[in-house]
Design a protein around this motif. Structure first.
Motif, PDB file in Angstrom:
ATOM      1  N   PHE A 119       3.239  12.131  -3.619  1.00 20.32           N
ATOM      2  CA  PHE A 119       3.784  11.721  -5.155  1.00 20.32           C
ATOM      3  C   PHE A 119       5.083  10.600  -4.490  1.00 20.32           C
ATOM      4  O   PHE A 119       5.641  10.373  -5.353  1.00 20.32           O
ATOM      5  CB  PHE A 119       4.040  13.073  -5.669  1.00 20.32           C
ATOM      6  N   THR A 120       5.897  11.117  -4.007  1.00 20.05           N
ATOM      7  CA  THR A 120       7.512  10.329  -4.135  1.00 20.05           C
ATOM      8  C   THR A 120       6.524   8.807  -3.770  1.00 20.05           C
ATOM      9  O   THR A 120       7.423   7.841  -3.971  1.00 20.05           O
ATOM     10  CB  THR A 120       8.287  11.280  -2.215  1.00 20.05           C
ATOM     11  N   ALA A 121       6.131   8.336  -2.444  1.00 18.32           N
ATOM     12  CA  ALA A 121       5.490   7.899  -2.901  1.00 18.32           C
ATOM     13  C   ALA A 121       5.160   6.461  -3.253  1.00 18.32           C
ATOM     14  O   ALA A 121       5.317   5.173  -4.299  1.00 18.32           O
ATOM     15  CB  ALA A 121       4.933   6.881  -1.377  1.00 18.32           C
ATOM     16  N   LEU A 122       4.301   7.256  -4.460  1.00 21.64           N
ATOM     17  CA  LEU A 122       3.746   6.326  -6.075  1.00 21.64           C
ATOM     18  C   LEU A 122       4.807   6.359  -6.965  1.00 21.64           C
ATOM     19  O   LEU A 122       4.705   5.290  -6.849  1.00 21.64           O
ATOM     20  CB  LEU A 122       2.980   7.038  -6.075  1.00 21.64           C
ATOM     21  N   ASN A 133       0.793  -0.725   0.205  1.00 25.95           N
ATOM     22  CA  ASN A 133       0.024  -0.154  -0.218  1.00 25.95           C
ATOM     23  C   ASN A 133       0.770   1.073   0.479  1.00 25.95           C
ATOM     24  O   ASN A 133       1.261   1.523   1.131  1.00 25.95           O
ATOM     25  CB  ASN A 133      -1.276  -0.039   1.367  1.00 25.95           C
ATOM     26  N   ILE A 134       0.879   1.783  -1.129  1.00 25.06           N
ATOM     27  CA  ILE A 134       1.697   3.154  -1.396  1.00 25.06           C
ATOM     28  C   ILE A 134       0.939   4.191  -1.203  1.00 25.06           C
ATOM     29  O   ILE A 134       1.206   5.044  -1.927  1.00 25.06           O
ATOM     30  CB  ILE A 134       2.644   3.296  -2.588  1.00 25.06           C
ATOM     31  N   LYS A 150      11.678   7.798   4.184  1.00 17.37           N
ATOM     32  CA  LYS A 150      12.482   7.002   3.788  1.00 17.37           C
ATOM     33  C   LYS A 150      12.231   6.286   2.495  1.00 17.37           C
ATOM     34  O   LYS A 150      12.822   5.368   2.289  1.00 17.37           O
ATOM     35  CB  LYS A 150      13.048   5.959   4.937  1.00 17.37           C
ATOM     36  N   THR A 151      11.321   6.835   1.662  1.00 18.64           N
ATOM     37  CA  THR A 151      10.918   5.582   0.848  1.00 18.64           C
ATOM     38  C   THR A 151      11.633   5.083  -0.930  1.00 18.64           C
ATOM     39  O   THR A 151      12.145   4.652  -0.526  1.00 18.64           O
ATOM     40  CB  THR A 151       9.551   6.273   0.213  1.00 18.64           C
ATOM     41  N   GLU A 152      12.284   6.045  -1.068  1.00 14.94           N
ATOM     42  CA  GLU A 152      14.061   6.124  -2.166  1.00 14.94           C
ATOM     43  C   GLU A 152      14.491   5.157  -1.580  1.00 14.94           C
ATOM     44  O   GLU A 152      15.237   4.478  -2.530  1.00 14.94           O
ATOM     45  CB  GLU A 152      14.282   7.443  -2.487  1.00 14.94           C
ATOM     46  N   GLU A 153      14.939   5.153  -0.359  1.00 12.94           N
ATOM     47  CA  GLU A 153      16.081   4.359  -0.339  1.00 12.94           C
ATOM     48  C   GLU A 153      15.481   3.342   0.664  1.00 12.94           C
ATOM     49  O   GLU A 153      16.571   2.051   0.907  1.00 12.94           O
ATOM     50  CB  GLU A 153      16.612   4.566   1.070  1.00 12.94           C
ATOM     51  N   THR A 154      14.157   2.373   0.363  1.00 12.19           N
ATOM     52  CA  THR A 154      13.899   1.604   1.837  1.00 12.19           C
ATOM     53  C   THR A 154      12.896   0.796   0.650  1.00 12.19           C
ATOM     54  O   THR A 154      12.982  -0.804   1.142  1.00 12.19           O
ATOM     55  CB  THR A 154      13.361   2.573   3.134  1.00 12.19           C
ATOM     56  N   ILE A 155      12.122   1.665   0.033  1.00 20.75           N
ATOM     57  CA  ILE A 155      11.196   0.645  -0.848  1.00 20.75           C
ATOM     58  C   ILE A 155      11.617  -0.588  -1.953  1.00 20.75           C
ATOM     59  O   ILE A 155      11.362  -1.828  -1.856  1.00 20.75           O
ATOM     60  CB  ILE A 155      10.166   1.227  -1.695  1.00 20.75           C
ATOM     61  N   PRO A 156      12.519   0.078  -2.126  1.00 20.25           N
ATOM     62  CA  PRO A 156      13.938  -1.036  -3.864  1.00 20.25           C
ATOM     63  C   PRO A 156      14.000  -2.794  -2.917  1.00 20.25           C
ATOM     64  O   PRO A 156      13.820  -3.480  -3.089  1.00 20.25           O
ATOM     65  CB  PRO A 156      14.162   0.183  -3.816  1.00 20.25           C
ATOM     66  N   LYS A 157      14.614  -2.008  -1.562  1.00 19.31           N
ATOM     67  CA  LYS A 157      15.535  -2.338  -1.135  1.00 19.31           C
ATOM     68  C   LYS A 157      14.804  -3.600   0.103  1.00 19.31           C
ATOM     69  O   LYS A 157      15.125  -5.062  -0.574  1.00 19.31           O
ATOM     70  CB  LYS A 157      16.185  -1.986   0.579  1.00 19.31           C
TER      71      LYS A 157
END
Length: 195
Positions: free
Chosen positions: A56-59, A5-6, A26-33
């Motif tokens: 916007f960033t989370a989506l 859920n983003i 911390k979205t950019e560094e955490t979600i992909p990992k």
């Protein structure tokens, strides 16, 4: 199945009873990992994602990460994507939710007041909101508004509202897609420096 859920102030990833809650900062560094770690650990084939509206960033990061993972897996993942408004309309039509809800749209002081019965919405300020017979999908400082919660149970969305639960199969409300498109209710305001 992985549930992602983003669309909320905190991003939720869940699989096999394991839940990660990620702060938007911390979205950019955490979600992909975490997404790639979960894939290595669970080797899932299905992903259900609530893709907006929201931050916007989370989506952007959430949908991009899933699309990259699917690309790397030769598009062999089944992506089930639904936006919150469509999901909440479905739940209203099933008589599970009241006719009006306050929906998080990625802003600190504003939200969307949605009237599902009349298919009408308006942006509102959330300070001192005291209307009754509403639901919301994020925490508000009001004793009159009940919070809707969604998690994964037995490969279905388990939706909880006012101590009632309903299980919804992603296949009931959406079909598999090859890529995820973020659902921006408010279009991003990206500016470029002028020369």
């Amino acid at each position: 199945m992985l549930f992602l859920n983003i669309s909320l102030p905190q991003i939720i990833l869940e699989i096999n009873g394991e839940t990660k809650i990620i702060e938007n900062k911390k979205t950019e560094e955490t979600i992909p990992k975490i997404l790639f770690e979960y894939f290595e650990k669970y080797n899932f084939k299905n992903i259900t994602i609530i893709n907006g509206p929201g931050s916007f960033t989370a989506l952007r990061i959430g949908s991009l990460s899933i699309n990259i993972l699917n690309f790397l897996k030769n598009y062999n993942l089944n992506l089930f994507s639904i936006d919150k408004i469509t999901l909440y309309k479905y739940l209203f039509e099933k008589n599970f939710l009241p006719g009006k809800g306050i929906i998080y749209i990625g802003q600190k002081k504003k939200a969307l007041l949605y009237d599902f019965e009349n298919d009408f919405s308006e942006n509102i300020f959330i300070d001192n909101l005291e209307q009754k017979n509403l639901f919301t999908d994020f925490g508000l400082n009001s004793k009159n508004i009940n919070i809707l919660k969604i998690n994964l149970q037995n490969q279905k969305l388990n939706i909880n509202f006012e101590n009632n639960n309903i299980l919804v199969s992603p296949k009931e409300i959406t079909k598999p897609e090859k890529t995820i498109q973020p659902n921006y209710l408010i279009q991003p305001n990206i500016s470029y420096p002028s020369n």
